[in-house]
Design an enzyme around this catalytic site. Structure first.
Site, PDB file in Angstrom:
ATOM      1  N   HIS A  72       0.832  -1.207   0.000  1.00 57.41           N
ATOM      2  CA  HIS A  72       0.000   0.000   0.000  1.00 57.41           C
ATOM      3  C   HIS A  72       0.862   1.250   0.000  1.00 57.41           C
ATOM      4  O   HIS A  72       1.816   1.352   0.757  1.00 57.41           O
ATOM      5  CB  HIS A  72      -0.917   0.006   1.231  1.00 57.41           C
ATOM      6  N   TYR A 200      -9.244   5.131   8.272  1.00 55.75           N
ATOM      7  CA  TYR A 200      -9.457   5.301   9.710  1.00 55.75           C
ATOM      8  C   TYR A 200     -10.432   6.467   9.862  1.00 55.75           C
ATOM      9  O   TYR A 200     -10.111   7.585   9.451  1.00 55.75           O
ATOM     10  CB  TYR A 200      -8.151   5.670  10.421  1.00 55.75           C
ATOM     11  N   PRO A 292      -4.385  -0.726  18.787  1.00 52.97           N
ATOM     12  CA  PRO A 292      -4.113  -1.129  17.399  1.00 52.97           C
ATOM     13  C   PRO A 292      -4.201   0.005  16.373  1.00 52.97           C
ATOM     14  O   PRO A 292      -3.918  -0.215  15.195  1.00 52.97           O
ATOM     15  CB  PRO A 292      -5.182  -2.197  17.124  1.00 52.97           C
ATOM     16  N   LYS A 296       0.892  -1.044  15.082  1.00 52.52           N
ATOM     17  CA  LYS A 296       2.292  -1.150  15.508  1.00 52.52           C
ATOM     18  C   LYS A 296       2.638  -2.411  16.305  1.00 52.52           C
ATOM     19  O   LYS A 296       3.810  -2.744  16.460  1.00 52.52           O
ATOM     20  CB  LYS A 296       2.657   0.070  16.381  1.00 52.52           C
ATOM     21  N   TYR A 384       4.052   5.659  10.480  1.00 49.53           N
ATOM     22  CA  TYR A 384       3.208   4.562  10.003  1.00 49.53           C
ATOM     23  C   TYR A 384       4.035   3.514   9.262  1.00 49.53           C
ATOM     24  O   TYR A 384       3.813   2.313   9.443  1.00 49.53           O
ATOM     25  CB  TYR A 384       2.101   5.114   9.097  1.00 49.53           C
TER      26      TYR A 384
HETATM   27  P1  RFL Z   1       1.283 -13.076  20.847  1.00 48.51           P
HETATM   28  O1  RFL Z   1       0.876 -13.040  19.414  1.00 48.51           O
HETATM   29  O2  RFL Z   1       0.262 -12.813  21.862  1.00 48.51           O
HETATM   30  O3  RFL Z   1       1.933 -14.501  21.087  1.00 48.51           O
HETATM   31  C1  RFL Z   1       2.259 -14.963  22.380  1.00 48.51           C
HETATM   32  C2  RFL Z   1       2.281 -16.471  22.359  1.00 48.51           C
HETATM   33  O4  RFL Z   1       2.634 -16.940  23.656  1.00 48.51           O
HETATM   34  C3  RFL Z   1       1.770 -18.015  23.998  1.00 48.51           C
HETATM   35  N1  RFL Z   1       1.664 -18.130  25.458  1.00 48.51           N
HETATM   36  C4  RFL Z   1       2.255 -19.103  26.169  1.00 48.51           C
HETATM   37  N2  RFL Z   1       3.073 -20.091  25.805  1.00 48.51           N
HETATM   38  C5  RFL Z   1       3.508 -20.936  26.774  1.00 48.51           C
HETATM   39  N3  RFL Z   1       3.134 -20.821  28.081  1.00 48.51           N
HETATM   40  C6  RFL Z   1       2.310 -19.831  28.482  1.00 48.51           C
HETATM   41  N4  RFL Z   1       1.926 -19.743  29.760  1.00 48.51           N
HETATM   42  C7  RFL Z   1       1.841 -18.913  27.509  1.00 48.51           C
HETATM   43  N5  RFL Z   1       1.032 -17.834  27.559  1.00 48.51           N
HETATM   44  C8  RFL Z   1       0.928 -17.371  26.309  1.00 48.51           C
HETATM   45  C9  RFL Z   1       0.443 -17.648  23.353  1.00 48.51           C
HETATM   46  O5  RFL Z   1      -0.403 -18.772  23.190  1.00 48.51           O
HETATM   47  C10 RFL Z   1       0.916 -17.061  22.027  1.00 48.51           C
HETATM   48  O6  RFL Z   1       1.032 -18.035  21.014  1.00 48.51           O
HETATM   49  O7  RFL Z   1       2.493 -12.069  21.147  1.00 48.51           O
HETATM   50  P2  RFL Z   1       3.725 -11.579  20.226  1.00 48.51           P
HETATM   51  O8  RFL Z   1       4.385 -12.763  19.581  1.00 48.51           O
HETATM   52  O9  RFL Z   1       4.490 -10.648  21.062  1.00 48.51           O
HETATM   53  O10 RFL Z   1       3.036 -10.794  19.005  1.00 48.51           O
HETATM   54  C11 RFL Z   1       2.362  -9.586  19.232  1.00 48.51           C
HETATM   55  C12 RFL Z   1       1.225  -9.409  18.224  1.00 48.51           C
HETATM   56  O11 RFL Z   1       0.444 -10.588  18.191  1.00 48.51           O
HETATM   57  C13 RFL Z   1       0.352  -8.199  18.550  1.00 48.51           C
HETATM   58  O12 RFL Z   1       1.139  -7.121  18.976  1.00 48.51           O
HETATM   59  C14 RFL Z   1      -0.479  -7.747  17.344  1.00 48.51           C
HETATM   60  O13 RFL Z   1      -1.438  -8.719  17.006  1.00 48.51           O
HETATM   61  C15 RFL Z   1      -1.160  -6.411  17.640  1.00 48.51           C
HETATM   62  N6  RFL Z   1      -2.042  -5.981  16.557  1.00 48.51           N
HETATM   63  C16 RFL Z   1      -1.528  -5.381  15.421  1.00 48.51           C
HETATM   64  N7  RFL Z   1      -0.209  -5.224  15.270  1.00 48.51           N
HETATM   65  C17 RFL Z   1       0.305  -4.695  14.122  1.00 48.51           C
HETATM   66  O14 RFL Z   1       1.538  -4.568  13.998  1.00 48.51           O
HETATM   67  N8  RFL Z   1      -0.499  -4.283  13.071  1.00 48.51           N
HETATM   68  C18 RFL Z   1      -1.862  -4.403  13.146  1.00 48.51           C
HETATM   69  O15 RFL Z   1      -2.525  -4.093  12.173  1.00 48.51           O
HETATM   70  C19 RFL Z   1      -2.428  -4.939  14.369  1.00 48.51           C
HETATM   71  N9  RFL Z   1      -3.747  -5.084  14.503  1.00 48.51           N
HETATM   72  C20 RFL Z   1      -3.428  -6.142  16.677  1.00 48.51           C
HETATM   73  C21 RFL Z   1      -4.263  -5.681  15.622  1.00 48.51           C
HETATM   74  C22 RFL Z   1      -3.988  -6.775  17.798  1.00 48.51           C
HETATM   75  C23 RFL Z   1      -5.348  -6.911  17.891  1.00 48.51           C
HETATM   76  N10 RFL Z   1      -5.855  -7.572  19.037  1.00 48.51           N
HETATM   77  C24 RFL Z   1      -6.855  -8.542  19.010  1.00 48.51           C
HETATM   78  C25 RFL Z   1      -5.162  -7.453  20.296  1.00 48.51           C
HETATM   79  C26 RFL Z   1      -5.623  -5.814  15.714  1.00 48.51           C
HETATM   80  C27 RFL Z   1      -6.184  -6.398  16.845  1.00 48.51           C
HETATM   81  C28 RFL Z   1      -7.684  -6.481  16.901  1.00 48.51           C
HETATM   82  C1  PHB Z   2      -6.149  -4.963  10.486  1.00 49.47           C
HETATM   83  O1  PHB Z   2      -6.257  -5.100   9.237  1.00 49.47           O
HETATM   84  O2  PHB Z   2      -6.473  -5.871  11.263  1.00 49.47           O
HETATM   85  C2  PHB Z   2      -5.659  -3.681  11.022  1.00 49.47           C
HETATM   86  C3  PHB Z   2      -5.180  -2.715  10.151  1.00 49.47           C
HETATM   87  C4  PHB Z   2      -4.722  -1.508  10.655  1.00 49.47           C
HETATM   88  C5  PHB Z   2      -4.736  -1.275  12.012  1.00 49.47           C
HETATM   89  C6  PHB Z   2      -5.198  -2.259  12.883  1.00 49.47           C
HETATM   90  C7  PHB Z   2      -5.668  -3.461  12.387  1.00 49.47           C
HETATM   91  O3  PHB Z   2      -4.299  -0.086  12.480  1.00 49.47           O
END
Ligand code: RFL
Ligand code: PHB
Length: 389
Positions: A72, A200, A292, A296, A384
């Site tokens: 993008h 957004y 989110p 980041k 971004y």
């Molecule tokens: P994770 O992905 O939470 O993975 C952690 C892993 O550890 C395991 N775990 C355990 N394992 C062993 N023993 C235990 N006791 C344990 N407890 C937990 C878990 O099962 C899991 O597999 O952390 P990690 O690797 O640091 O990754 C971080 C990302 O997942 C997170 O920051 C992003 O998803 C945030 N996020 C976004 N980030 C972006 O860069 N761009 C985005 O567009 C974006 N959109 C989002 C998001 C997060 C969202 N939610 C639901 C929080 C959108 C949403 C809606």
């Molecule tokens: C997503 O596609 O899940 C998404 C995209 C941008 C954001 C957060 C989540 O800032």
């Protein structure tokens, strides 16, 4: 079992770290509480910075990402009728890649066996021991028996609720937190996106985001009250709300379809310092959370892991202990800048239940400024696409 680096958590942080270490011939084992299907079932991030895609390329795992991801050049900030385009490609010379966290995780998981990265799934009761001594280890149980892994270092990549951060004594750590008075309700549907770039939107009914996973799969979010439950939001209500909040142009192109997934996530800013205690290092969501809004979270996990892998490679290749000692400061410098950006964009684009007329005028003034200033747009764009490592 004995290994050089034991990693807790097979999310993006743990998997990327494991691969970066294996690429340098360092032994690494990951213990994960959940099953592979559960890990792949979590729908989360969608936007990858160049810093993150570069890491995948360095590992030789970027082929599918480049074939199937959507590069993008820009995104939009909407406020009522107004649409401000942030031309990130023109302003920074960089793009972002729309590619789901699920797919990135799948690429890393599937490449693990051939690269000698062992992942132990469904490990229960993971506990960390002697993290500030010379011989740390972790224990877990699986299939009814107890196991132990001895390692030179333990890396906590176990997300916000994992045990690693708790293994740092409270007296040695400081936590900074802001909890926002709303959540995001997300919907994933197999329908074409309403716009070819992300939107957004700050609307009087609350924030909305139009995103995507591919030309055929859309991801949308709306700001909801913390009391709301998914059951309060049947698909029709959610589509109506998206159409209202994203504005007439997006609404006219919006295709509705049944939800493949629908969930509510709370919004939080959180940092725990330091990110190292003895021979335990934290990376990703285990150490910090961003709302989110700036996309980041996953990208910060990737940049932490870049710094952490360099520190560990320095140690194992050159016995460089300074690299280990410097990891936390180096990672935190970038973490706080991403915290700032995510917090600021969250404040700018949401309607706060306790916000007053002055707060709203500040949002309008800031959006006016952004609309009229290349400097303001450049500042948003460079954050971004991702600040340099
Ligand atoms: P994770 O992905 O939470 O993975 C952690 C892993 O550890 C395991 N775990 C355990 N394992 C062993 N023993 C235990 N006791 C344990 N407890 C937990 C878990 O099962 C899991 O597999 O952390 P990690 O690797 O640091 O990754 C971080 C990302 O997942 C997170 O920051 C992003 O998803 C945030 N996020 C976004 N980030 C972006 O860069 N761009 C985005 O567009 C974006 N959109 C989002 C998001 C997060 C969202 N939610 C639901 C929080 C959108 C949403 C809606
Ligand atoms: C997503 O596609 O899940 C998404 C995209 C941008 C954001 C957060 C989540 O800032």
């Amino acid at each position: 079992m004995k290994t050089e680096v034991a990693i807790i958590g097979a999310g993006p942080a743990g998997l990327l770290l494991g691969h970066l270490l294996r690429a340098e011939g360092i032994e690494a084992v990951i213990v994960e509480r959940a099953s592979p299907d559960y890990v792949l079932g979590r729908i989360r991030a969608g936007v990858l910075e160049r810093t993150t895609t570069d890491l995948m390329d360095r590992l030789g795992l970027g082929a599918r990402l480049h074939a199937e991801g959507l590069p993008h050049d820009g995104f939009h900030l909407a406020d009522g009728e107004r649409l401000i385009r942030i031309d990130i490609a023109a302003l920074t010379g960089r793009q972002v890649m729309v590619y789901g966290q699920t797919e990135l995780t799948r690429d890393l998981m599937e490449a693990a066996p051939e690269r000698g990265l062992e992942i132990i799934y469904e490990a229960a009761d993971v506990a960390l021991h002697d993290v500030d001594g010379d011989r740390p280890y972790l224990t877990y149980s699986k299939g009814g028996s107890a196991h132990r892994i001895d390692a030179a270092f333990l890396c906590g990549c176990d997300g916000f609720h994992g045990p690693s951060r708790q293994a740092i004594p409270k007296s040695m750590a400081a936590a900074y937190e802001k909890i926002y008075p709303f959540g995001w309700l997300g919907i994933l549907a197999d329908v074409p996106p309403c716009n070819h770039e992300l939107i957004y939107a700050n609307h009087e009914r609350g924030f909305a985001l139009a995103s995507m996973r591919s030309e055929r799969r859309s991801r949308y979010y709306v700001q909801v009250s913390l009391e709301d439950k998914v059951e309060d939001w049947p698909d029709d209500r959610l589509w109506d709300e998206l159409a209202a909040r994203l504005g007439p142009a997006a609404a006219s192109h919006m295709v509705r379809g049944p939800a493949l997934e629908k969930s509510i996530a709370p919004l939080r800013s959180f940092v725990s310092e330091p990110m190292r205690h003895g021979r335990l290092m934290l990376a990703g969501d285990s150490a910090h959370i961003v709302p989110p809004t700036g996309a980041k979270g996953l990208n910060l996990a990737a940049s932490d892991v870049h710094y952490l892998s360099q520190a560990l490679i320095g140690y194992f290749k050159r016995r460089d202990r300074d690299a280990i000692a410097g990891y936390s400061d180096k990672a935190l410098a970038r973490v706080w800048k991403s915290e700032r950006f995510s917090w600021q964009l969250t404040r700018l684009m949401h309607r706060f239940p306790d916000g007053d007329a002055f707060d709203r005028r500040m949002q309008v003034a800031e959006l006016d400024y952004i609309a009229s200033s290349v400097a303001a747009q450049t500042s948003i764009a460079e954050n971004y696409v991702g600040l340099p490592l």
